[in-house]
Design an enzyme around this catalytic site. Structure first.
Site, PDB file in Angstrom:
ATOM      1  N   ASP A 168       0.861  -1.179   0.000  1.00 50.06           N
ATOM      2  CA  ASP A 168       0.000   0.000   0.000  1.00 50.06           C
ATOM      3  C   ASP A 168       0.901   1.233   0.000  1.00 50.06           C
ATOM      4  O   ASP A 168       1.837   1.330   0.811  1.00 50.06           O
ATOM      5  CB  ASP A 168      -0.903   0.018   1.227  1.00 50.06           C
ATOM      6  CG  ASP A 168      -1.911   1.155   1.181  1.00 50.06           C
ATOM      7  OD1 ASP A 168      -2.977   0.954   0.576  1.00 50.06           O
ATOM      8  OD2 ASP A 168      -1.618   2.239   1.737  1.00 50.06           O
ATOM      9  N   ASP A 174      -1.139   9.127 -11.130  1.00 55.58           N
ATOM     10  CA  ASP A 174      -1.118   7.997 -12.065  1.00 55.58           C
ATOM     11  C   ASP A 174       0.313   7.665 -12.474  1.00 55.58           C
ATOM     12  O   ASP A 174       0.682   6.486 -12.589  1.00 55.58           O
ATOM     13  CB  ASP A 174      -1.950   8.317 -13.311  1.00 55.58           C
ATOM     14  CG  ASP A 174      -3.446   8.276 -13.040  1.00 55.58           C
ATOM     15  OD1 ASP A 174      -3.849   7.816 -11.950  1.00 55.58           O
ATOM     16  OD2 ASP A 174      -4.222   8.701 -13.926  1.00 55.58           O
ATOM     17  N   GLU A 191      -4.346   2.190  -4.823  1.00 57.83           N
ATOM     18  CA  GLU A 191      -2.899   2.307  -4.630  1.00 57.83           C
ATOM     19  C   GLU A 191      -2.301   1.039  -4.014  1.00 57.83           C
ATOM     20  O   GLU A 191      -1.205   1.069  -3.465  1.00 57.83           O
ATOM     21  CB  GLU A 191      -2.568   3.519  -3.747  1.00 57.83           C
ATOM     22  CG  GLU A 191      -3.024   3.420  -2.307  1.00 57.83           C
ATOM     23  CD  GLU A 191      -4.421   3.971  -2.085  1.00 57.83           C
ATOM     24  OE1 GLU A 191      -4.732   4.339  -0.958  1.00 57.83           O
ATOM     25  OE2 GLU A 191      -5.210   4.029  -3.053  1.00 57.83           O
ATOM     26  N   ASN A 251      -2.139  12.608  -4.134  1.00 59.37           N
ATOM     27  CA  ASN A 251      -3.059  13.015  -5.197  1.00 59.37           C
ATOM     28  C   ASN A 251      -3.597  14.426  -4.965  1.00 59.37           C
ATOM     29  O   ASN A 251      -3.721  15.224  -5.898  1.00 59.37           O
ATOM     30  CB  ASN A 251      -4.225  12.030  -5.303  1.00 59.37           C
ATOM     31  CG  ASN A 251      -3.938  10.883  -6.260  1.00 59.37           C
ATOM     32  OD1 ASN A 251      -3.177  11.044  -7.212  1.00 59.37           O
ATOM     33  ND2 ASN A 251      -4.529   9.730  -6.017  1.00 59.37           N
ATOM     34  N   HIS A 280      -4.107  14.131  -9.999  1.00 60.69           N
ATOM     35  CA  HIS A 280      -4.253  12.714 -10.385  1.00 60.69           C
ATOM     36  C   HIS A 280      -3.327  12.305 -11.529  1.00 60.69           C
ATOM     37  O   HIS A 280      -2.971  11.132 -11.642  1.00 60.69           O
ATOM     38  CB  HIS A 280      -5.708  12.423 -10.753  1.00 60.69           C
ATOM     39  CG  HIS A 280      -6.613  12.396  -9.557  1.00 60.69           C
ATOM     40  ND1 HIS A 280      -6.686  11.314  -8.702  1.00 60.69           N
ATOM     41  CD2 HIS A 280      -7.458  13.321  -9.049  1.00 60.69           C
ATOM     42  CE1 HIS A 280      -7.540  11.573  -7.729  1.00 60.69           C
ATOM     43  NE2 HIS A 280      -8.030  12.784  -7.919  1.00 60.69           N
TER      44      HIS A 280
END
Length: 315
Positions: free
Chosen positions: A184, A201, A228, A192, A197
């Site tokens: 994680d 990404d 994630e 973010n 974003h």
């Protein structure tokens, strides 16, 4: 005399019709296994003259070696049984290429039921086969895509689930260990929120590639587990090997040094990792194993993040 003349005219008409079609007519005498006739279209297609088609050996030797045994045995068996049949195969051309042919065969039988002759048509089905091959390739590509995460290009959850099912059964049958790593990304929501974003990404893609580089087993799988979270499946890996892989993954991600100013952990992107190893028993389910590893991931996050927690699960 007029009747004979009419018959000759009819024969000429039939021959003209046969030889003007794309299909290639042929006839084989069963007792001698010799060609009584083959259409002249065969020369334009394969580059060999009709006169060179003497016996069934000429038919067999002009067949692609990979198709020859099966097709010949099938056609002989069907003909001996008096059964009309079809066969697809690759026929070799004079220039060392090949075309796909379909032979449609009718068995002419004597009064006693034994074969007297074989008559049929050869059809060039190369274009159809090319279309079929393109469709098959497209189908395989779509299947591959259905097992691939659209963003990171690594395996997706579906692929992981399939792999886990297969490897679980293999480990259970062979009494071998199976290890699982759950990752994680620490404080990813804050990442973010801070960077947007698009950057988020990009970070996911970079971490996915890094995890892929950390694996070296031929059956190891790294997949996006969701959001994630990532998962690594290590068939035949015991607890010590699994821990080494987890540490290697952690080191490589630290080496990437993806800036994260909102993280209290050295202002870099880090990961928390849960690790588990099991030798599956008859009654344990894969879902129980995933849950046990997930609890270790939760413990890693609870105990400060950017750490590894491990468990050896009893079968």
């Amino acid at each position: 005399m007029s009747d004979v003349s009419d018959l000759s005219k009819d024969d000429a008409v039939y021959r003209t019709l046969l030889e003007s079609t794309k299909a290639i007519p042929w006839k084989i005498d069963w007792d001698t296994k010799k060609f009584a006739y083959i259409g002249p279209q065969i020369e334009a297609l394969l580059g060999c003259s009709p006169e060179s088609w003497m016996t069934v050996e000429d038919w067999a030797t002009r067949m692609h070696p990979e198709d020859r045994e099966y097709v010949v045995n099938f056609c002989v068996a069907q003909s001996q049984a008096g059964i009309d049949h079809e066969a697809d195969y690759r026929a070799l051309t004079k220039d060392n290429g090949y075309v796909w042919l379909r032979d449609v065969v009718h068995v002419v039988r004597k009064d006693n039921g034994e074969p007297e002759a074989l008559i049929g048509f050869m059809f060039d089905i190369s274009e159809r086969k090319k279309t079929e091959e393109k469709l098959l390739a497209l189908q395989k590509e779509l299947e591959a895509l259905s097992f691939k995460d659209g963003l990171t290009n690594i395996a997706n959850r579906r692929r992981f689930d399939v792999s886990l099912e297969v490897e679980w059964e293999s480990a259970r049958s062979n009494g071998q260990p199976l290890s699982l790593l759950l990752f994680d990304i620490d404080f990813f929501k804050q990442y973010n929120d801070l960077y947007g974003h698009v950057r988020g990404d990009k970070a996911l893609i970079e971490i996915a590639q890094t995890l892929s580089l950390a694996l070296d087993g031929p059956r190891d799988v790294v997949a996006r587990f969701g959001g994630e979270e990532f998962v690594v499946l290590l068939p035949q890996a015991d607890a010590s090997v699994a821990l080494k892989v987890a540490e290697r993954c952690q080191r490589l991600i630290q080496k990437q040094a993806i800036t994260h100013t909102q993280s209290p952990l050295d202002q870099r992107v880090t990961v928390s990792i849960g690790v588990g190893t099991v030798t599956p028993g008859a009654h344990m389910k894969p879902s129980s194993f995933i849950e046990a590893v997930d609890q270790q991931l939760y413990a890693a996050k609870k105990n400060g993040r950017n750490r590894i927690e491990t468990v050896q699960v009893a079968a």
